[in-house]
Scaffold this active site. Structure first.
Site, PDB file in Angstrom:
ATOM      1  N   GLU A 261      44.418  46.896  33.315  1.00  0.00           N
ATOM      2  CA  GLU A 261      45.583  46.454  32.388  1.00  0.00           C
ATOM      3  C   GLU A 261      44.877  45.965  31.449  1.00  0.00           C
ATOM      4  OE1 GLU A 261      48.696  43.855  34.304  1.00  0.00           O
ATOM      5  OE2 GLU A 261      47.480  44.229  36.020  1.00  0.00           O
ATOM      6  N   ARG A 486      37.819  44.268  47.903  1.00  0.00           N
ATOM      7  CA  ARG A 486      37.495  43.838  46.570  1.00  0.00           C
ATOM      8  C   ARG A 486      36.268  43.081  46.535  1.00  0.00           C
ATOM      9  NH1 ARG A 486      41.638  40.220  43.590  1.00  0.00           N
ATOM     10  NH2 ARG A 486      40.127  40.375  42.144  1.00  0.00           N
ATOM     11  N   LYS A 496      41.926  35.863  35.307  1.00  0.00           N
ATOM     12  CA  LYS A 496      42.058  36.087  33.943  1.00  0.00           C
ATOM     13  C   LYS A 496      42.875  34.677  33.436  1.00  0.00           C
ATOM     14  CE  LYS A 496      42.574  40.991  33.978  1.00  0.00           C
ATOM     15  NZ  LYS A 496      43.443  42.213  33.789  1.00  0.00           N
TER      16      LYS A 496
END
Length: 795
Positions: A261, A486, A496
């Site tokens: 993204e 992950r 973020k």
């Protein structure tokens, strides 16, 4: 069953407490594993760890079509018919297409039940296989070992053989054929110690390394979970003609994608995703897209698009094509209309709060369907057209997919496909006021691009069901989704939103502040891309989450730098020495190696004169028997200088601060060899020595605890006040100029590529705030990359 009871149940089959707790929280996996244990009849007794591992594998990988035969597969495990994870995978694959009744003999044949592959059979099969590869094996030697192992596991006779035995036999026969490893199998230049060879021998795919390293295939793609993935054409479709068309368009190539993204900068976790997606395609001679998932115009900025592309290229990967989800806005809208026509979607006027309550609310209560769910198809089509025309405000209506509100999977509770956003898009302008969601867009873009392997992290595991449902509902090509763990590292944060708060409120100096673990920050700090790639490739891929110690990452970076960067002498906090028995004009030019025992790195000249500077940490006014550095009356060696020095006196100013030390150069034959040698720099106008540094930035962990988010007062209270220390009067030897020139030859003046080991101090690079211009005064700013290996006796 309460969570604590589930944890106890899962521990009874051999799961660790941490794994059991994570599984109990997984709303899709937990009920499936509970049902599997019940089918096995061991809810009260538990089982041994080996059987429990197979039951867990079954519960976590069983597909929707195979689920009706869960009991049959479970009993086959309990009866010891299925003994390996590969057999369980084969059982799932077989039962997907078995219909309502399973024929025992067919099942046994498909899953290798009762098949015993002897050591002799393994040996013969490997021997025949290597004979066919003999010519290329003799030529490429051990570079082929990884790919050969992957190919050997595809030999039909070895399908059900013990994997460890196959690996050992292959290695044994390879060694017998071409001999043990020797200098031909070394990837590093020059002669190294065995330890250096081991460090430089790491296979790094995708980085700016030499050709032999780029052509090698990392073990993460040849072993473990990624080695088990299907070949192109092996993913079942709702209609057979969909696969025929797919193979016609792709020629059977592996196609993957990295779909970030563009609403922030990439972090170290993304480095793993980049390596997995680009690396898997490369390992199978396939292709990988960079696809920007630009479906949220409110958060997207051009700086993020640019940074993402630059970061991927910095890591050494090149996208086959660069695409955008917005490329497909027209197609996505048309398919949304088609979904409504198939009665698989409806326009909903519920508020987010009402949706939450209908999904069970905070207490996880009874779920119920929306009142709009069964509205006439034509009515939803009309309302959706109104949404597109801008006749609704944001939040008034959404298009939802008609899934199953009673499913145990929250990612199947009538997810939103489209919402109203009155925000211009960076590429399409104000053409659209309705935008598709990730849950709707992702799988369809994968389908449009003929992706064979949709590789994503474990948080999307529960989304797999909705991913497949949407492709089948629209009868379009359906890729396979595979989830892996992950990369999580302690002592930092990767959110973020939380990093943005650190930046906006001035706790750090931007997204590339070297104390962060964004990839731009690591790049600025001087961490080589090869070290990052090697680190994530060595970690490999599993299907359970874990957190890696930051010290483990730093050790990998340190080991890489140890092999690849030159050595220089840096004095961070200098103290002046006047050598009293040398003439005022004494200058001796010393030729010293950039890296001892590695002549390939070259040599350089440094001056040695009457005035020398050492680090204050290497001098004490008060001596002690266990102190071996400089003190009044004590002798110490200067690195690369023929004779040692002895401190005879010191000079202080009116406030009691040391101005300089007075030392004697010991040339006599009776001088004992010193116990310690220290780094130094010397004063010489002729040589423009030493180089005076404007700033040396010493970085430490930004947070004090391993898990900043666990701080009772919030992560901002966990910030380490000593995470950055500045030195503004440091000195370095003139060899730095040659290191800069050589680095700039290959990197187009990228400051972070000027890396070196400051002897006895740490590893450093030039910061981008530096100014290097031969015609004007230079500005030197150093960043500490990572410390040297700590010596417990140092203090």
């Amino acid at each position: 069953m309460a969570d604590n009871e589930l944890v106890s149940l899962f521990q009874s089959i051999g799961l660790t407490e941490q794994r059991a707790k994570e599984t109990a929280k997984n709303k899709k996996l937990a009920p499936t594993l509970q049902a599997t244990i019940a089918e096995a009849g061991i809810s009260e007794t538990g089982c041994d760890k080996a059987v429990g591992a197979l039951l867990y594998t079954l519960a976590s990988t069983i597909t929707k079509n195979a689920n009706k035969h869960l009991g049959y597969i479970t009993r086959a495990i309990i009866d010891k018919k299925l003994k390996t994870a590969d057999q369980v995978a084969a059982a799932i694959k077989y039962t997907e297409n078995a219909g309502d009744e399973i024929i025992d003999t067919d099942f046994d044949n498909a899953c290798g039940v009762g098949v015993v592959v002897t050591h002799e059979q393994i040996s013969n099969a490997i021997s025949s296989f290597l004979e066919s590869k003999k010519e290329s094996l003799i030529k490429d030697r051990y570079k082929l070992l990884g790919p050969l192992l992957a190919q050997a596991r595809q030999i039909p006779e070895l399908k059900w053989a013990n994997g460890v035995t196959v690996k050992e036999e292959l290695e044994k026969q390879v060694a017998a054929l071409i001999g043990p490893k020797d200098e031909r199998d070394m990837t590093s230049k020059g002669k190294k110690k065995d330890t250096d060879k081991k460090k430089s021998d790491v296979k790094v795919s995708g980085s700016n390394s030499n050709k032999s390293e780029q052509n090698s295939v990392p073990n993460m793609f040849l072993e473990g979970e990624l080695a088990k993935l299907h070949k192109p054409g092996g993913n079942p479709q709702i209609k057979s003609e969909l696969m025929k068309q797919h193979l016609k368009e792709t020629s059977g190539k592996v196609l993957t994608r990295f779909p970030p993204e563009p609403n922030g900068f990439l972090h170290i976790g993304h480095a793993k995703a980049i390596n997995v997606n680009f690396g898997y395609a490369r390992a199978h001679n396939g292709l990988c897209y960079l696809r920007y998932d630009d479906t949220n115009p409110e958060a997207e900025e051009e700086i993020y698009f640019t940074s993402i592309k630059e970061t991927i290229e910095w890591l050494g990967f090149t996208p086959w094509k660069i695409t955008y989800s917005s490329d497909y806005f027209d197609n996505l809208y048309e398919l949304a209309v088609e979904l409504i026509k198939r009665d698989k979607a409806y326009v909903c006027s519920c508020t987010p709060e009402e949706m939450h309550e209908m999904r069970g609310g905070d207490d996880g209560g009874e779920r119920r369907e929306c009142v709009h769910r069964n509205r006439p198809i034509e009515e939803s089509l009309t309302e959706f057209e109104k949404m597109k025309e801008g006749r609704y405000k944001e939040g008034q209506v959404t298009l939802r997919m008609k899934m199953d509100m009673q499913s145990g999977n929250p990612q199947f509770w009538d997810l939103v496909a489209y919402r109203v956003l009155n925000t211009p898009h960076h590429r399409t302008g104000d053409t659209w006021c309705v935008y598709p969601t990730y849950d709707y867009t992702h799988c369809l873009c994968d389908s449009f691009e003929n992706i064979t392997h949709s590789l994503c992290t474990l948080e999307f595991r529960m989304s797999r069901e909705s991913y497949y449902w949407l492709c089948d509902a629209l009868e379009v090509y359906k890729p396979i989704q595979f989830e892996y763990n992950r990369l999580n590292i302690n002592n930092t944060i990767m959110s973020k939103r939380k990093i943005a708060k650190l930046v906006d409120e001035g706790y750090v100096k931007g997204w590339d502040d070297p104390r962060l673990y964004t990839l731009p920050a690591l790049r600025r700090r001087g961490v080589p891309p090869e070290a990052i790639n090697g680190f994530v490739q060595d970690l490999g891929v599993t299907t359970s989450n874990s957190t890696i110690q930051v010290s483990r990452f730093e050790k990998y970076v340190r080991d890489y730098l140890d092999v690849h960067v030159p050595r220089l002498m840096l004095v961070v906090d200098p103290i002046k020495i006047i050598i009293e028995n040398l003439p005022d004009d004494y200058i001796e030019e010393l030729t010293i190696p950039f890296k001892p025992k590695d002549p390939s790195m070259g040599e350089h000249v440094v001056p040695f004169s009457k005035i020398v500077y050492i680090d204050k940490s290497d001098f004490r006014e008060q001596d002690s028997p266990d102190y071996f550095r400089l003190a009044v009356g004590k002798t110490v060696g200067l690195l690369y200088v023929e004779h040692c020095i002895t401190c005879t006196d010191l000079k202080k100013d009116s406030e009691g601060n040391i101005e300089y030390l007075i030392c004697r150069y010991e040339k006599g034959p009776d001088v004992k060899k010193p116990k310690t040698y220290i780094q130094w720099v010397s004063e010489s106008t002729k040589h423009r020595s030493p180089i005076r540094l404007n700033e040396v930035r010493i970085y430490n962990n930004f947070f004090m605890s391993e898990n900043p988010l666990a701080h009772p007062e919030g992560y901002l209270k966990d910030i380490n006040p000593d995470s950055l220390k500045l030195a503004t009067n440091s000195l370095i030897e003139i060899g730095l100029n040659q290191v800069i020139s050589k680095s700039f030859e290959n990197s187009k003046k990228e400051f972070e590529t000027v890396r070196f080991q400051a002897i006895r101090v740490g590893y450093f690079c030039l910061d981008k705030d530096s100014l290097i211009n031969d015609e004007t005064e230079n500005k030197y700013i150093l960043n500490k990359i990572v410390s040297l290996k700590e010596d417990p006796k140092k203090n």
